[in-house]
Design an enzyme around this catalytic site. Structure first.
Site, PDB file in Angstrom:
ATOM      1  N   GLU A  35      34.398  40.009  28.530  1.00  0.00           N
ATOM      2  CA  GLU A  35      35.396  40.774  29.597  1.00  0.00           C
ATOM      3  C   GLU A  35      34.857  42.415  29.696  1.00  0.00           C
ATOM      4  O   GLU A  35      34.517  42.948  28.558  1.00  0.00           O
ATOM      5  CB  GLU A  35      36.853  40.847  28.941  1.00  0.00           C
ATOM      6  N   CYS A  43      45.955  40.616  36.787  1.00  0.00           N
ATOM      7  CA  CYS A  43      47.289  40.297  36.725  1.00  0.00           C
ATOM      8  C   CYS A  43      47.872  41.147  35.990  1.00  0.00           C
ATOM      9  O   CYS A  43      48.924  41.888  36.051  1.00  0.00           O
ATOM     10  CB  CYS A  43      47.460  38.676  36.769  1.00  0.00           C
ATOM     11  N   CYS A  48      49.917  41.741  39.101  1.00  0.00           N
ATOM     12  CA  CYS A  48      51.107  41.238  38.890  1.00  0.00           C
ATOM     13  C   CYS A  48      52.322  41.908  38.137  1.00  0.00           C
ATOM     14  O   CYS A  48      53.462  42.381  38.373  1.00  0.00           O
ATOM     15  CB  CYS A  48      51.409  39.851  38.804  1.00  0.00           C
ATOM     16  N   LYS A  51      52.996  45.797  38.328  1.00  0.00           N
ATOM     17  CA  LYS A  51      53.543  45.827  39.720  1.00  0.00           C
ATOM     18  C   LYS A  51      55.072  45.622  39.722  1.00  0.00           C
ATOM     19  O   LYS A  51      55.944  46.103  40.252  1.00  0.00           O
ATOM     20  CB  LYS A  51      52.893  45.294  40.810  1.00  0.00           C
ATOM     21  N   TYR A 180      50.779  41.636  51.322  1.00  0.00           N
ATOM     22  CA  TYR A 180      52.014  41.635  50.648  1.00  0.00           C
ATOM     23  C   TYR A 180      52.106  43.056  49.409  1.00  0.00           C
ATOM     24  O   TYR A 180      52.739  43.521  49.009  1.00  0.00           O
ATOM     25  CB  TYR A 180      52.304  40.358  49.742  1.00  0.00           C
ATOM     26  N   GLU A 184      54.686  45.467  49.214  1.00  0.00           N
ATOM     27  CA  GLU A 184      55.265  45.795  47.798  1.00  0.00           C
ATOM     28  C   GLU A 184      55.008  47.145  47.407  1.00  0.00           C
ATOM     29  O   GLU A 184      56.120  47.991  46.991  1.00  0.00           O
ATOM     30  CB  GLU A 184      54.709  44.961  46.876  1.00  0.00           C
ATOM     31  N   HIS A 438      79.043  27.219  43.584  1.00  0.00           N
ATOM     32  CA  HIS A 438      79.834  28.476  44.091  1.00  0.00           C
ATOM     33  C   HIS A 438      80.325  29.624  43.121  1.00  0.00           C
ATOM     34  O   HIS A 438      80.877  29.100  42.126  1.00  0.00           O
ATOM     35  CB  HIS A 438      81.089  27.619  44.894  1.00  0.00           C
ATOM     36  N   GLU A 443      74.002  28.847  47.517  1.00  0.00           N
ATOM     37  CA  GLU A 443      74.626  27.542  48.067  1.00  0.00           C
ATOM     38  C   GLU A 443      74.228  27.118  49.523  1.00  0.00           C
ATOM     39  O   GLU A 443      74.585  26.244  49.708  1.00  0.00           O
ATOM     40  CB  GLU A 443      76.099  27.446  47.677  1.00  0.00           C
TER      41      GLU A 443
HETATM   42  C1  LIG Z   1      48.084  44.962  42.881  1.00  0.00           C
HETATM   43  C2  LIG Z   1      48.374  43.416  42.703  1.00  0.00           C
HETATM   44  C3  LIG Z   1      49.391  42.454  42.761  1.00  0.00           C
HETATM   45  C4  LIG Z   1      49.211  41.262  42.554  1.00  0.00           C
HETATM   46  N1  LIG Z   1      50.571  40.582  42.452  1.00  0.00           N
HETATM   47  C5  LIG Z   1      50.335  39.372  42.305  1.00  0.00           C
HETATM   48  C6  LIG Z   1      51.800  38.748  41.924  1.00  0.00           C
HETATM   49  O1  LIG Z   1      52.724  38.999  42.226  1.00  0.00           O
HETATM   50  N2  LIG Z   1      51.704  36.943  41.785  1.00  0.00           N
HETATM   51  C7  LIG Z   1      50.222  36.488  41.691  1.00  0.00           C
HETATM   52  O2  LIG Z   1      50.527  35.346  41.572  1.00  0.00           O
HETATM   53  N3  LIG Z   1      49.356  37.152  41.732  1.00  0.00           N
HETATM   54  C8  LIG Z   1      49.215  38.531  42.089  1.00  0.00           C
HETATM   55  N4  LIG Z   1      48.198  39.196  42.216  1.00  0.00           N
HETATM   56  C9  LIG Z   1      46.901  38.476  42.307  1.00  0.00           C
HETATM   57  C10 LIG Z   1      46.366  38.152  41.184  1.00  0.00           C
HETATM   58  O3  LIG Z   1      46.293  39.279  40.016  1.00  0.00           O
HETATM   59  C11 LIG Z   1      44.998  37.387  40.744  1.00  0.00           C
HETATM   60  O4  LIG Z   1      45.126  36.480  41.722  1.00  0.00           O
HETATM   61  C12 LIG Z   1      44.594  36.973  39.587  1.00  0.00           C
HETATM   62  O5  LIG Z   1      44.601  37.964  38.483  1.00  0.00           O
HETATM   63  C13 LIG Z   1      43.275  36.156  39.879  1.00  0.00           C
HETATM   64  O6  LIG Z   1      42.755  35.789  38.497  1.00  0.00           O
HETATM   65  P1  LIG Z   1      41.260  35.670  38.111  1.00  0.00           P
HETATM   66  O7  LIG Z   1      41.061  35.098  36.830  1.00  0.00           O
HETATM   67  O8  LIG Z   1      40.480  35.319  39.182  1.00  0.00           O
HETATM   68  O9  LIG Z   1      40.610  37.314  38.270  1.00  0.00           O
HETATM   69  P2  LIG Z   1      41.042  38.518  37.493  1.00  0.00           P
HETATM   70  O10 LIG Z   1      42.376  38.390  36.816  1.00  0.00           O
HETATM   71  O11 LIG Z   1      40.742  39.766  38.571  1.00  0.00           O
HETATM   72  O12 LIG Z   1      40.024  38.668  36.267  1.00  0.00           O
HETATM   73  C14 LIG Z   1      38.669  38.753  36.258  1.00  0.00           C
HETATM   74  C15 LIG Z   1      38.252  39.788  35.173  1.00  0.00           C
HETATM   75  O13 LIG Z   1      36.841  39.564  35.270  1.00  0.00           O
HETATM   76  C16 LIG Z   1      36.263  40.903  34.782  1.00  0.00           C
HETATM   77  N5  LIG Z   1      34.833  41.149  34.874  1.00  0.00           N
HETATM   78  C17 LIG Z   1      34.540  41.097  36.180  1.00  0.00           C
HETATM   79  N6  LIG Z   1      32.982  41.218  36.324  1.00  0.00           N
HETATM   80  C18 LIG Z   1      32.678  40.968  34.826  1.00  0.00           C
HETATM   81  C19 LIG Z   1      31.398  40.732  34.434  1.00  0.00           C
HETATM   82  N7  LIG Z   1      30.205  40.854  34.915  1.00  0.00           N
HETATM   83  N8  LIG Z   1      31.280  40.706  33.029  1.00  0.00           N
HETATM   84  C20 LIG Z   1      32.548  40.623  32.371  1.00  0.00           C
HETATM   85  N9  LIG Z   1      33.579  40.826  32.871  1.00  0.00           N
HETATM   86  C21 LIG Z   1      33.983  40.745  34.239  1.00  0.00           C
HETATM   87  C22 LIG Z   1      37.158  41.846  35.261  1.00  0.00           C
HETATM   88  O14 LIG Z   1      37.275  42.997  34.462  1.00  0.00           O
HETATM   89  C23 LIG Z   1      38.610  40.993  35.378  1.00  0.00           C
HETATM   90  O15 LIG Z   1      39.463  41.447  33.925  1.00  0.00           O
HETATM   91  C24 LIG Z   1      48.069  40.654  42.594  1.00  0.00           C
HETATM   92  C25 LIG Z   1      46.824  41.176  42.598  1.00  0.00           C
HETATM   93  C26 LIG Z   1      46.884  42.596  42.736  1.00  0.00           C
HETATM   94  C27 LIG Z   1      45.727  43.560  42.959  1.00  0.00           C
END
Ligand SMILES: Cc1cc2nc3c(=O)[nH]c(=O)nc-3n(C[C@H](O)[C@H](O)[C@H](O)COP(=O)(O)OP(=O)(O)OC[C@H]3O[C@@H](n4cnc5c(N)ncnc54)[C@H](O)[C@@H]3O)c2cc1C
Length: 461
Positions: A35, A43, A48, A51, A180, A184, A438, A443
């Site tokens: 990472e 997230c 998420c 937020k 969204y 939000e 209720h 409901e």
């Molecule tokens: C403001 C906001 C609000 C959201 N609210 C919601 C919600 O309410 N409900 C919901 O279900 N979803 C929500 N989402 C969406 C949700 O956050 C994503 O769908 C989810 O995090 C996707 O997971 P992922 O594992 O694909 O990627 P991510 O969680 O984005 O993880 C990817 C990771 O890879 C790392 N990375 C990237 N490139 C490299 C590399 N080359 N080497 C090492 N590490 C790397 C990044 O740093 C990151 O930590 C929201 C997103 C945002 C931006």
């Protein structure tokens, strides 16, 4: 014993990557995960979770106002942005620790570095330059906010990433976007006392949601003081002594302390070494995968936002679990994208599962639409001019409920449970036979006995 250093190497420690790495390691696989920023990913760190904490913070002023109708006298209240940010940061750090603990408990190697592909089985750890090999690789690098580089002055704007760490709460904010995330944040900043304008090029916010809810939320947001400019875009942003000046296409010049661009997200695939490994991407840079999240290279999978399928945390986690079944349990499993419950954490909130009336109208010959709009009990004494909307979309032929849509308090919580009923294939008769609880707002979902109207061949009749 395999000649590779690891059975599985996961690039990206977000929702999908961490789940795949932890479960594979707990099955006894030799796993490493890299990472580049912070474990937990979008997230947990800047999506998420923070937020939702901000959403809670932004709703207290309404609670204070409503209290009076119930006999309470609330003293003078004030809000401290820095205190909220610090409390949020502490909680996020705790969660990040839990993610790492889960990984180390399962014996995965936790690497704090950017990782890039060298070839189909080799990854370079950018912090040290060291290379490691793996039999299987998962790319779960997520996405990032689109910077909208074509907008003159975009460098003066922030994205959702920076919104979580603003030094000061601005007096005014303009948010560009109608998805969204934009909606939000408009509700969050307005709730915290910031003069808020939402500017969106489309005809109505929140495309793909049910039209009724889109309009209902739009009206509720305007009624509480959020300015919404549809059919409009930012043309230029410039920085002066007193903040930012924005030129719009149709609404002249606006002033704002902060401009937040929420105009979509791009997959994190740049510089990842995909060409070297031969991994194919689409025109937006998202990794192309098959039904099992496998890329065109046999041993490389991709999951979560980087594949641009459905960008939600539970979906990334589900794709990771399907990978585990497919790769390690000899049980090829396709992710199931049908009937994903979703919410918009606005005030009022949207909770939804299944087809909107518009989509269902295209798919089914005839629909029965059950719709209720009412003042929730709490709003009687609080005096708040608030209306809830509940809507069930029913396929007239099979009686199946194919869509359920709610606007109002706790809509997200209700949508999660409605998701079970729709997934189970419940019919409108099942809803009718369910005893009401209720007095609740929910409901209403089991007491709408007669259709409000029908839709035949896509037309209301
Ligand atoms: C403001 C906001 C609000 C959201 N609210 C919601 C919600 O309410 N409900 C919901 O279900 N979803 C929500 N989402 C969406 C949700 O956050 C994503 O769908 C989810 O995090 C996707 O997971 P992922 O594992 O694909 O990627 P991510 O969680 O984005 O993880 C990817 C990771 O890879 C790392 N990375 C990237 N490139 C490299 C590399 N080359 N080497 C090492 N590490 C790397 C990044 O740093 C990151 O930590 C929201 C997103 C945002 C931006």
């Amino acid at each position: 014993m395999s000649s590779y250093d690891y059975d599985l190497f996961v690039i990206g420690g977000g929702s999908g990557g961490v789940r795949a790495a932890r479960v594979a390691a707990s099955l006894g696989k030799r796993v490493a995960i890299a990472e580049e920023y912070r474990y937990g990913g979008t997230c947990v760190i800047r999506g998420c979770v923070p937020k939702k904490l901000f959403v809670y913070a932004s709703q207290f002023h309404e609670h204070f106002e409503d209290a009076e109708g119930f006999g309470w006298t609330v003293g003078e209240s004030s809000f401290d942005w820095k205190k909220l940010v610090a409390a949020k940061d502490a909680e996020i750090a705790r969660l990040e620790g839990l993610y790492k603990k889960g990984l180390s408990g399962a014996n995965a190697d936790i690497l704090e570095t950017r990782a890039e592909l060298v070839d189909a089985h080799t990854v370079r750890l950018m912090k040290t330059g060291q290379t490691v090999t793996a039999k299987t690789i998962i790319i779960a690098t997520g996405g990032r906010p689109n910077p909208h580089a074509a907008l003159p002055g975009h460098e003066f704007c922030i994205s959702s990433n920076e919104a979580f760490h603003l030094e000061e709460l601005p007096k005014s904010i303009v948010i560009a976007g109608g998805g969204y995330i934009a909606v939000e944040f408009a509700n969050i900043f307005h709730g915290l006392g910031v003069e808020t304008t939402l500017i969106y090029r489309g005809a109505e916010i929140l495309s793909r949601f049910d039209e009724d809810l889109r309009r209902g939320l739009h009206e509720a947001m305007v009624a509480k003081g959020i300015r919404i400019l549809c059919h409009d875009t930012l043309q230029k942003v410039s920085k002066g002594e007193d903040g930012l000046t924005l030129e719009t296409m149709n609404n002249g010049t606006l002033q704002a302390g902060v401009v937040l661009l929420a105009l979509g997200r791009d997959p994190n695939t740049e510089g990842l070494g995909l060409e070297a490994a031969g991994v194919a991407v689409d025109e937006r840079g998202a990794i192309i995968v098959d039904d099992y999240s496998r890329t065109n290279i046999e041993n490389i999978y991709a999951l979560g936002d980087v594949t641009n399928r459905v960008q939600l945390t539970p979906v990334a986690i589900h794709e990771a679990m399907c990978f585990i079944e497919t790769e390690y349990k000899n049980n090829p499993t396709r992710p199931d994208y049908d009937l994903i419950p979703t919410a918009v954490f606005s005030l009022p909130e949207i909770g939804t599962v299944g087809l909107s009336e518009e989509e269902a109208g295209k798919r089914y010959d005839e629909l029965e639409v059950y719709r209720a709009q009412f003042r929730p009990l709490k709003a009687t004494l609080s005096g708040r001019a608030e209306r809830m909307i509940m809507k069930l979309i029913v396929d007239a032929a099979s009686r199946k409920v194919v869509g359920a849509h709610i606007l109002g308090h706790d809509a997200g919580e209700m949508a999660q449970l409605l998701g079970v009923t729709l997934k189970a294939g419940c019919t409108k008769d099942d809803f009718d036979q369910t005893m009401a609880l209720h007095p609740t707002a929910a409901e209403e979902l089991v007491t709408m006995y007669a259709p409000s109207y029908r839709v035949r061949d896509g037309q209301r009749v």
